[in-house]
Design a protein around this motif. Structure first.
Motif, PDB file in Angstrom:
ATOM      1  N   LEU A 138       0.849  -1.186   0.000  1.00  0.00           N
ATOM      2  CA  LEU A 138       0.000   0.000   0.000  1.00  0.00           C
ATOM      3  C   LEU A 138       0.885   1.237   0.000  1.00  0.00           C
ATOM      4  O   LEU A 138       1.634   1.478   0.953  1.00  0.00           O
ATOM      5  N   ALA A 139       0.818   2.031  -1.082  1.00  0.00           N
ATOM      6  CA  ALA A 139       1.595   3.267  -1.170  1.00  0.00           C
ATOM      7  C   ALA A 139       0.951   4.334  -0.289  1.00  0.00           C
ATOM      8  O   ALA A 139      -0.258   4.559  -0.354  1.00  0.00           O
ATOM      9  N   THR A 140       1.770   5.001   0.532  1.00  0.00           N
ATOM     10  CA  THR A 140       1.269   5.965   1.508  1.00  0.00           C
ATOM     11  C   THR A 140       1.963   7.313   1.342  1.00  0.00           C
ATOM     12  O   THR A 140       2.959   7.443   0.637  1.00  0.00           O
ATOM     13  N   SER A 141       1.437   8.296   2.042  1.00  0.00           N
ATOM     14  CA  SER A 141       1.971   9.655   1.948  1.00  0.00           C
ATOM     15  C   SER A 141       3.333   9.806   2.623  1.00  0.00           C
ATOM     16  O   SER A 141       4.066  10.744   2.338  1.00  0.00           O
ATOM     17  N   SER A 142       3.682   8.889   3.526  1.00  0.00           N
ATOM     18  CA  SER A 142       4.983   8.921   4.201  1.00  0.00           C
ATOM     19  C   SER A 142       5.222   7.595   4.895  1.00  0.00           C
ATOM     20  O   SER A 142       4.288   6.803   5.097  1.00  0.00           O
ATOM     21  N   GLY A 143       6.471   7.354   5.293  1.00  0.00           N
ATOM     22  CA  GLY A 143       6.768   6.171   6.090  1.00  0.00           C
ATOM     23  C   GLY A 143       6.122   6.251   7.457  1.00  0.00           C
ATOM     24  O   GLY A 143       5.681   5.240   8.016  1.00  0.00           O
ATOM     25  N   THR A 144       6.060   7.456   8.013  1.00  0.00           N
ATOM     26  CA  THR A 144       5.410   7.647   9.309  1.00  0.00           C
ATOM     27  C   THR A 144       3.939   7.260   9.241  1.00  0.00           C
ATOM     28  O   THR A 144       3.407   6.602  10.143  1.00  0.00           O
ATOM     29  N   ALA A 145       3.273   7.672   8.155  1.00  0.00           N
ATOM     30  CA  ALA A 145       1.866   7.307   7.964  1.00  0.00           C
ATOM     31  C   ALA A 145       1.713   5.793   7.897  1.00  0.00           C
ATOM     32  O   ALA A 145       0.740   5.225   8.419  1.00  0.00           O
ATOM     33  N   ALA A 146       2.680   5.121   7.262  1.00  0.00           N
ATOM     34  CA  ALA A 146       2.613   3.663   7.144  1.00  0.00           C
ATOM     35  C   ALA A 146       2.714   2.993   8.515  1.00  0.00           C
ATOM     36  O   ALA A 146       2.001   2.024   8.793  1.00  0.00           O
ATOM     37  N   ILE A 147       3.580   3.509   9.392  1.00  0.00           N
ATOM     38  CA  ILE A 147       3.673   2.959  10.750  1.00  0.00           C
ATOM     39  C   ILE A 147       2.371   3.181  11.498  1.00  0.00           C
ATOM     40  O   ILE A 147       1.863   2.285  12.193  1.00  0.00           O
ATOM     41  N   HIS A 148       1.824   4.389  11.366  1.00  0.00           N
ATOM     42  CA  HIS A 148       0.547   4.700  12.019  1.00  0.00           C
ATOM     43  C   HIS A 148      -0.548   3.738  11.545  1.00  0.00           C
ATOM     44  O   HIS A 148      -1.318   3.193  12.351  1.00  0.00           O
ATOM     45  N   LEU A 149      -0.623   3.506  10.244  1.00  0.00           N
ATOM     46  CA  LEU A 149      -1.612   2.586   9.701  1.00  0.00           C
ATOM     47  C   LEU A 149      -1.406   1.166  10.219  1.00  0.00           C
ATOM     48  O   LEU A 149      -2.370   0.450  10.508  1.00  0.00           O
ATOM     49  N   ALA A 150      -0.143   0.749  10.329  1.00  0.00           N
ATOM     50  CA  ALA A 150       0.141  -0.590  10.845  1.00  0.00           C
ATOM     51  C   ALA A 150      -0.397  -0.749  12.262  1.00  0.00           C
ATOM     52  O   ALA A 150      -1.054  -1.745  12.589  1.00  0.00           O
ATOM     53  N   LEU A 151      -0.122   0.235  13.110  1.00  0.00           N
ATOM     54  CA  LEU A 151      -0.596   0.175  14.490  1.00  0.00           C
ATOM     55  C   LEU A 151      -2.114   0.215  14.554  1.00  0.00           C
ATOM     56  O   LEU A 151      -2.747  -0.545  15.310  1.00  0.00           O
ATOM     57  N   ALA A 152      -2.724   1.096  13.763  1.00  0.00           N
ATOM     58  CA  ALA A 152      -4.182   1.204  13.772  1.00  0.00           C
ATOM     59  C   ALA A 152      -4.834  -0.073  13.258  1.00  0.00           C
ATOM     60  O   ALA A 152      -5.858  -0.529  13.786  1.00  0.00           O
ATOM     61  N   THR A 153      -4.246  -0.669  12.235  1.00  0.00           N
ATOM     62  CA  THR A 153      -4.789  -1.907  11.681  1.00  0.00           C
ATOM     63  C   THR A 153      -4.717  -3.045  12.695  1.00  0.00           C
ATOM     64  O   THR A 153      -5.603  -3.905  12.754  1.00  0.00           O
ATOM     65  N   LEU A 154      -3.661  -3.040  13.506  1.00  0.00           N
ATOM     66  CA  LEU A 154      -3.522  -4.067  14.545  1.00  0.00           C
ATOM     67  C   LEU A 154      -4.406  -3.793  15.757  1.00  0.00           C
ATOM     68  O   LEU A 154      -4.447  -4.599  16.689  1.00  0.00           O
TER      69      LEU A 154
END
Length: 384
Positions: free
Chosen positions: A52-68
């Protein structure tokens, strides 16, 4: 004299074609053919099942935590020696970071410290909801050992591979060992989309959930219906076009940075007590940045950075660990044997110019300036 930078974008020449296509077809939104092709390219290159392409690496970490499902009151273990973006998303979801020390070899999370933290957490009946491991400066952590510990306690592992695209462990790409992997395409990374990131996983359902959250958690109905809070975290089709052109040359960029690292190592054999991040057997580091410790510690490091700056050469200290940052001074910090390895690496560590387009002449100037700076520092100390 032109500055010799630490790390800057190195374009392939193909980016303009994909960006022009986006402009000519009016695909400038955070959707489109470039986004889909870039995600497909990352799946193919890394071996991840979904991306999943995201607006930043930070956003990707946030999404990972939220998804979990990490939320207020939860604990998340995170490597202390890292950039703050690895830790901040833990606070975004209201969780508490527990900072884990590094080990000497790779400078990354210590398996011994992680096990100690897990035992303590299990004893309290409060296991973390996730563990975030960072592959610092492109050198792979002891990821197989760390993954095994997480699996033993049934705790999801998030790999912050923001700096390590192209690094491998036994032929497997960093970022593909955990429940989630995160890459960054910030302007200073080994390849760039100007700004942007990528979230990968081997479970497509997790990426489907992350996609839903990344698009404002919009329900699949005709009108705009929302039953939970989402985010605006998708990458634009224009940025993804840059990424497509960059991904085509990733192996060339890895080779160039590894060659730069090897030349530094050969040149600095005369420096006693110098310590580089270890590339363990079976692994390949992309050597995004060459980082090393200096034999005389912080004072010598700061003196050398000043001398390099006077020669218009960019350098910087190693990351200041999160347990030493004012914003996280109250976060628990766990070491393996009561010795603060992360703090010492910060006190002694320096990062040198490693841009893949740096010329032999430029690197020779950096090497000569480092040598001269160290000689000056020793003479200065003798005079004092």
């Amino acid at each position: 004299m032109k500055q010799i930078p630490l790390s800057i974008p190195h374009l392939s020449g193909q980016e303009a074609r994909y960006v022009t296509e986006a402009l000519e077809t009016n695909w400038v939104a955070p959707l489109g053919p470039n986004v889909e092709a870039f995600e497909a390219g990352m799946r193919a290159y890394t071996g991840a099942e979904a991306a999943l392409a995201t607006s930043s690496g930070t956003a990707a970490i946030h999404l990972a935590l939220a998804t979990l499902g990490v939320t207020t009151g939860d604990d998340v273990f995170c490597q202390s020696l890292t950039f703050v973006a690895s830790v901040n998303p833990i606070r975004y979801v209201g969780a508490q970071p527990v900072l884990i020390d590094s080990e000497e070899e790779t400078w990354n999370m210590s398996p011994a410290a992680l096990r100690r933290a897990m035992i303590q957490a299990a004893t309290r009946g409060r296991l973390p909801k996730a563990v975030i491991v960072v592959h610092l400066y492109g050198v792979a952590a002891q990821i197989e050992e760390l993954s095994a510990i997480c699996a033993e306690y049934d705790v999801p592992l998030i790999e912050d591979a923001a700096e390590s695209l192209g690094s491998t462990v036994n032929g497997r790409m960093t970022g593909t060992f955990g429940t989630f992997g995160v890459y960054s395409f910030n302007g200073n990374k080994i390849i760039t989309t100007s700004s942007g990131g990528m979230l990968v996983a081997n479970n497509p359902r997790l990426i489907e959930r992350a996609f839903y959250l990344s698009t404002q958690a919009r329900q699949p109905v005709l009108h705009y219906e929302h039953t939970e809070v989402g985010f605006n975290y998708r990458m634009s089709n224009v940025s993804a076009g840059i990424g497509r052109g960059q991904l085509e040359v990733i192996e060339e960029r890895v080779a160039a940075r590894r060659a730069i690292f090897k030349r530094y190592v050969r040149a600095f054999d005369m420096l006693e007590a110098t310590h580089y991040q270890t590339e363990r057997a079976g692994s390949r580091a992309n050597r995004w940045l060459t980082a090393l410790t200096l034999p005389r510690g912080t004072e010598q490091r700061d003196f050398l950075i000043d001398r390099l700056q006077q020669a218009n050469i960019e350098s910087r200290p190693a990351w200041k660990p999160m347990h030493l940052q004012p914003v996280y001074r109250d976060a628990p910090f766990v070491t393996s044997e009561g010795i603060d390895v992360s703090g010492r690496l910060f006190a002694e560590g320096i990062c040198l110019p490693s841009a893949s387009q740096m010329t032999f002449t430029e690197q020779a100037l950096v090497i000569r300036s480092v040598r001269q700076g160290i000689v000056e520092d020793v003479r200065r100390d003798v005079r004092l």
